[in-house]
Each structure stands twice: as C-alpha cells, then as structure tokens.
Design an enzyme around this catalytic site. Structure first.
Site, PDB file in Angstrom:
ATOM      1  N   GLU A  60     -66.666 -12.584 -38.619  1.00 24.19           N
ATOM      2  CA  GLU A  60     -66.068 -13.902 -38.432  1.00 24.19           C
ATOM      3  C   GLU A  60     -66.867 -14.999 -39.115  1.00 24.19           C
ATOM      4  O   GLU A  60     -66.298 -15.965 -39.645  1.00 24.19           O
ATOM      5  CB  GLU A  60     -65.914 -14.203 -36.934  1.00 24.19           C
ATOM      6  CG  GLU A  60     -64.767 -13.472 -36.262  1.00 24.19           C
ATOM      7  CD  GLU A  60     -65.048 -11.996 -36.018  1.00 24.19           C
ATOM      8  OE1 GLU A  60     -66.216 -11.583 -36.179  1.00 24.19           O
ATOM      9  OE2 GLU A  60     -64.117 -11.257 -35.668  1.00 24.19           O
ATOM     10  N   HIS A 129     -61.734 -11.161 -24.455  1.00 24.33           N
ATOM     11  CA  HIS A 129     -60.480 -11.394 -25.191  1.00 24.33           C
ATOM     12  C   HIS A 129     -59.494 -12.280 -24.451  1.00 24.33           C
ATOM     13  O   HIS A 129     -58.357 -12.430 -24.897  1.00 24.33           O
ATOM     14  CB  HIS A 129     -59.784 -10.057 -25.495  1.00 24.33           C
ATOM     15  CG  HIS A 129     -60.552  -9.154 -26.397  1.00 24.33           C
ATOM     16  ND1 HIS A 129     -61.552  -8.336 -25.940  1.00 24.33           N
ATOM     17  CD2 HIS A 129     -60.489  -8.959 -27.745  1.00 24.33           C
ATOM     18  CE1 HIS A 129     -62.070  -7.656 -26.951  1.00 24.33           C
ATOM     19  NE2 HIS A 129     -61.443  -8.029 -28.061  1.00 24.33           N
TER      20      HIS A 129
END
Length: 324
Positions: A60, A129
């Site tokens: 990321e 998540h």
C-alpha cells in the site's frame, strides 16, 4: 435514466473521466484484468490498456507513493486501497506527502490524487477489515474526505474528486455496492463540501453518513407514523464539512442526532456535535445526541457488526428520547 448499482456508478465515473482526460490513470492491486477486488474497475483495463490501468504489488505504501509521484508530474491518478484498515500502511505517503505537497511547495506542485478505499462495516470480517476510519483521515489538514451514500452521489462526487487538484480520500461502504438507483444519462458533477438534505422534517435533525443514511431514512418512515418528522442530512463530504447546512437544519428542528459508523470517542459524531453546540447552542431544546459503535475492536462475525453499529431501531429510540 438508467438503473445503476453503486458499484457501476463508480465504474462509470472513472470511465467517463478517463475518456475525457488522458492524464487520468488507475493504479492498485488487481484493478486491471481482474476488474478489482470488489468488481469496481471492471472493463477499464480492456478499454484503456496497461499504460493507464496498472496492477501493483501488494504494498500500500508503494501504491500511494506511486500516486503521489504521478500527481506531481502531471497525471491524475486514482489509486485503490482495498480496505480503509490498510491506510495505516501508507499513512506517511498520505499524511506527510500527499496532504502537504501543495503547502510545502507554495502551490508549485498540484496533488490531483484520488485514493479510493472501502469500509466493510457489517460484513463481519473482523478487526483488520471492518473498521471505519473516516475520522482518522479527516483529522489530516490538506486532505479532502468523501463518503457517498447513494449510487448517484457516488458517481457525481467521484467525478468531482478526480477533477480536484487536491488529494481526496474517497470512502465506499461495500454494503452499498449493490444498492441501485436511477441515474441520469447526461453528465453531472456533485461539488465536494456540499451536504444534501435527504429528507425534510421539522422535529429532529439527524446527521448520518455513508451506510447510516439509509438506516436513518428507514427510521424516518417508522417515526412518521408516530407523527414525528425527522430531517436527514447527509454531509457527503466529511472534510470539508458543510456545517452551515447542518446548523441551518438544527435551528429549524431544535434537536440533533448524529449517526455514524465511526467510533464515538474522538470521532466524527463528536466533531459534528461540537460544531452544532458552538454555533447553535441557544437553539437547542436538548443536548446533541450521538449514535456510534462503542470503543472496541471489531470481532469476527456479522452478528457482532450488527450489534455494534447503529440501526433503524436504535435511531428510532434515540429520536424518541430527544422528543421526550
């Protein structure tokens, strides 16, 4: 008018902007031939090819860093970070580079970067998540933060975000991806920083964001049968926040409830509540009330997500308390 899902509205927004402007590119994990982890980039690789739709390694920080560099050299990158929980991995690139470039270089470099990411509130996929971090990124000066609640808003806001010369974090509730709405065929943009009155009312102002907007509207139907009419305000852009529209509503209803999927402590609800209190304290008949998940990590299991997050029933109860 075409009946479109939230997900297809996102795809259409990117496709139209990529057709309009050759400098718009798309970068991220599985955004190319695979069509995106949630199907939100389908068809773009086939139409625009590998030079403009590029898969990346699972890193990321590199994804956002690549976007920052591309924006500084004249591109308009859209980068996809699969879950908002992963923004922590690229926070230096977001907070210290993307958000500061315009300021540090006195406007020499623009930063037309869009970071598309998603929150999986109520999917039950656990502590890594299922978080809702809109308050965290909204705390960073130099970033704009967008959280749409309908397909039409998603398309209009994303097109505006892509054309903006500042970095924008664009947050999608995955639970909204299959929601459908008729969207006009003609091009339209929705300006960033402008709230929308999703339902007019006279008794209580309910400020709701993202997934919580639909729940507030469901609660409004229940309360209307009791003779209570709530006004539902969707900020759509969390930073900058259109506090003027919110305060104008509160001055009419004299009561306010803020409903978010972000945590209560130090969260978005706290900010909105404080702004209302500062600007409209003498218009309030009751203290501003907040509905948010409690201050705890998110466990695995949809039933826990459902238990932790506000729903139509809890919104109805909170409004009844404000009306007591």
């Amino acid at each position: 008018m075409a009946n479109k899902t939230f997900c297809w509205a996102i795809i259409d927004a990117m496709r139209e902007e990529m057709e309009r402007d050759d400098s718009v590119i798309l970068i991220g994990e599985d955004v190319a031939a695979a069509g995106g982890s949630f199907g939100a980039t389908r068809g773009l690789f086939d139409k625009f090819g590998p030079a403009r739709v590029r898969d990346t390694p699972i890193s990321e920080e590199i994804i956002v860093g690549l976007g920052v560099g591309a924006a500084m050299t004249g591109r308009r990158p859209i980068v996809e970070i699969m879950f908002i929980d992963f923004l922590g991995l690229c926070l230096d690139q977001i907070a210290n580079q993307a958000a500061k470039t315009h300021y540090i270089y006195d406007g020499l470099f623009k930063m037309p970067l869009v970071i598309r990411t998603s929150t999986a509130v109520e999917m039950g996929i656990g502590p890594h998540h299922s978080q809702s971090w809109e308050a965290i990124v909204s705390h960073i000066p130099g970033l704009k933060v967008v959280m749409p609640s309908t397909p039409r808003d998603a398309k209009g806001l994303l097109k505006a975000a892509i054309r903006d010369n500042n970095p924008v974090v664009f947050i999608e509730h995955i639970a909204l991806h299959r929601v459908k709405e008729e969207i006009e065929d003609d091009e339209f943009l929705i300006p960033l920083g402008k709230a929308d009155v999703k339902r007019e009312g006279r008794d209580v102002t309910v400020v709701a964001t993202g997934l919580m907007v639909a729940r507030a509207l469901a609660a409004a139907e229940v309360l209307s049968k009791e003779g209570v009419e709530i006004e539902v305000i969707d900020p759509r852009t969390i930073s900058p926040l259109d506090i003027d529209t919110i305060v104008e509503s509160v001055r009419k209803t004299n009561r306010a409830l803020v409903v978010t999927s972000s945590l209560k402590q130090f969260g978005l609800g706290s900010e909105v509540s404080a702004e209302i209190t500062e600007r409209a304290f003498f218009d309030l008949d009751q203290p501003v009330k907040r509905l948010s998940p409690p201050f705890t990590p998110v466990p695995f299991g949809r039933q826990f997500d459902e238990y932790l997050n506000p729903n139509a029933d809890s919104i109805v109860s909170a409004v009844r308390e404000l009306m007591a």
